[in-house]
Design a protein around this motif. Structure first.
Motif, mmCIF file in Angstrom:
data_model
loop_
_atom_site.group_PDB
_atom_site.id
_atom_site.type_symbol
_atom_site.label_atom_id
_atom_site.label_comp_id
_atom_site.label_asym_id
_atom_site.label_seq_id
_atom_site.Cartn_x
_atom_site.Cartn_y
_atom_site.Cartn_z
ATOM 1 N N VAL A 194 -0.506 8.883 0.905
ATOM 2 C CA VAL A 194 0.368 7.825 0.389
ATOM 3 C C VAL A 194 0.893 6.951 1.516
ATOM 4 O O VAL A 194 1.189 5.763 1.306
ATOM 5 C CB VAL A 194 1.534 8.414 -0.438
ATOM 6 N N SER A 195 1.002 7.497 2.728
ATOM 7 C CA SER A 195 1.389 6.664 3.876
ATOM 8 C C SER A 195 0.330 5.620 4.153
ATOM 9 O O SER A 195 0.640 4.457 4.455
ATOM 10 C CB SER A 195 1.592 7.537 5.116
ATOM 11 N N GLY A 196 -0.928 6.036 4.071
ATOM 12 C CA GLY A 196 -2.015 5.088 4.276
ATOM 13 C C GLY A 196 -2.058 4.018 3.203
ATOM 14 O O GLY A 196 -2.383 2.856 3.476
ATOM 15 N N ARG A 197 -1.715 4.399 2.006
ATOM 16 C CA ARG A 197 -1.763 3.455 0.888
ATOM 17 C C ARG A 197 -0.565 2.511 0.883
ATOM 18 O O ARG A 197 -0.701 1.304 0.657
ATOM 19 C CB ARG A 197 -1.808 4.243 -0.427
ATOM 20 N N TYR A 198 0.647 3.034 1.143
ATOM 21 C CA TYR A 198 1.861 2.242 0.947
ATOM 22 C C TYR A 198 2.618 1.903 2.234
ATOM 23 O O TYR A 198 3.383 0.937 2.256
ATOM 24 C CB TYR A 198 2.823 2.992 0.017
ATOM 25 N N ASN A 199 2.490 2.725 3.280
ATOM 26 C CA ASN A 199 3.275 2.541 4.501
ATOM 27 C C ASN A 199 4.755 2.392 4.172
ATOM 28 O O ASN A 199 5.446 1.478 4.637
ATOM 29 C CB ASN A 199 2.778 1.318 5.289
ATOM 30 N N SER A 200 5.265 3.327 3.364
ATOM 31 C CA SER A 200 6.628 3.230 2.856
ATOM 32 C C SER A 200 7.370 4.540 3.054
ATOM 33 O O SER A 200 6.950 5.576 2.528
ATOM 34 C CB SER A 200 6.602 2.896 1.359
#
Length: 318
Positions: A194-200
């Motif tokens: 999810v970090s790779g997808r959203y960087n959030s």
């Protein structure tokens, strides 16, 4: 002197050797299968294959011979988890004392068993915690959970890590310490995706919280002490591995989350969490608990059942 042999002269084994050499009562030998590495450590006090710009403590020796295990008081296992059982069987042939064997590797044996239950020694322990190799080598304060018998913990803390800058907390449940360190690699992949997808940070900690709860649930499912989640090997190591880009497992997840493919045949690095996803994913399915562990189930479908990244994101964030 404490005769300590560290099996494995890679990045982490070398870093641990450097720190333990700070204690002048420790006699440190690195065992490696790489003859060039052993020769360079003994000749030049360097391990340039893994730390090209660093010199090591001159008191550290290296060897490729199993004879170094003959008189070991403490043996520390810092080799790939899948090789430990076969290595330990060979090592056992050469030991004369009753050494304390401490497993620092993070993973399961090939058949999905806990490593400390498969190695042929009476005194076994597990030591896991938030500890990147380079920071360990650089002398930063570093913490571990020691899982084992209380008297071995007290001996190790008083005699072995004195003056090294290492800190320990304790659990008598060796299996719990082993399991926590295994699971954190898998959940680092989950958060990396999810970090790779959203960087959030919002999304990272959403999944991190789910991961902590699932880890606690898996400790219970394996009949381990659930309170171990609050030790260094639990939320400490999970936080380090899942939220820092030095982590191989987080990076593996981020690559997939950003749409890159990963070629495991390249042999460039070992991603322990990928193997854990298969073992734990099949385990919860067999136990009829897949719905109780949505992150594990979503990871298993993504990595091993050709599920889509979008399906993983939907399942992970719901």
């Amino acid at each position: 002197m404490n005769n300590i042999v560290i099996a494995g002269a890679g990045t982490f084994g070398t870093s641990v050797a450097e720190r333990l050499a700070w204690n002048l009562d420790n006699d440190i030998t690195l065992h490696t299968i790489e003859e060039d590495v052993a020769a360079e450590i003994n000749r030049e006090h360097k391990n340039s294959k893994y730390f090209p710009t660093r010199f090591l403590n001159r008191r550290i020796k290296a060897s490729t011979s199993y004879t170094v295990f003959e008189n070991a008081d403490v043996i520390m296992l810092v080799i790939p988890s899948k090789a430990i059982v076969s290595f330990s069987l060979e090592m056992k042939k050469h030991t004369r004392k009753d050494p304390l064997v401490v497993n620092l590797a993070k993973g399961m044996s090939d058949d999905g068993a806990f490593i400390t239950e498969k190695i042929p020694f009476e005194r076994t322990a597990s030591m896991k915690g938030p500890s990147f190799a380079i920071e360990t080598l650089n002398g930063f304060p570093t913490a571990f959970t020691f899982g084992g018998k209380r008297k071995d913990y007290e001996y190790f803390k008083k005699c072995i890590i004195s003056n090294t800058g290492f800190s320990l907390d304790y659990s008598k449940d060796v299996r719990a310490v082993e399991l926590a360190s295994i699971l954190k690699n898998m959940y680092a992949i989950a958060i990396g995706l999810v970090s790779g997808r959203y960087n959030s940070p919002n999304v990272d900690f959403l999944v991190y919280t789910k991961a902590v709860n699932e880890m606690r649930g898996l400790l219970h499912l394996f009949n381990c002490d659930e309170e171990t989640i609050f030790r260094y090997c639990g939320i400490g190591d999970l936080g380090l591995t899942s939220l820092n880009d030095l982590s191989r497992n987080r990076t593996f997840g981020m690559l997939i989350g950003k749409g890159f493919s990963y070629d495991e045949k390249s042999g460039a690095t070992v991603v322990e969490g990928k193997r854990t996803i298969r073992l734990i994913g099949e385990f919860v399915k067999k136990e009829g608990k897949a719905d109780e562990f949505p992150l594990v189930t979503a990871l298993y479908k993504l990595i091993y059942c050709n599920s889509s990244l979008n399906d993983y994101i939907t399942d992970a964030l719901s």
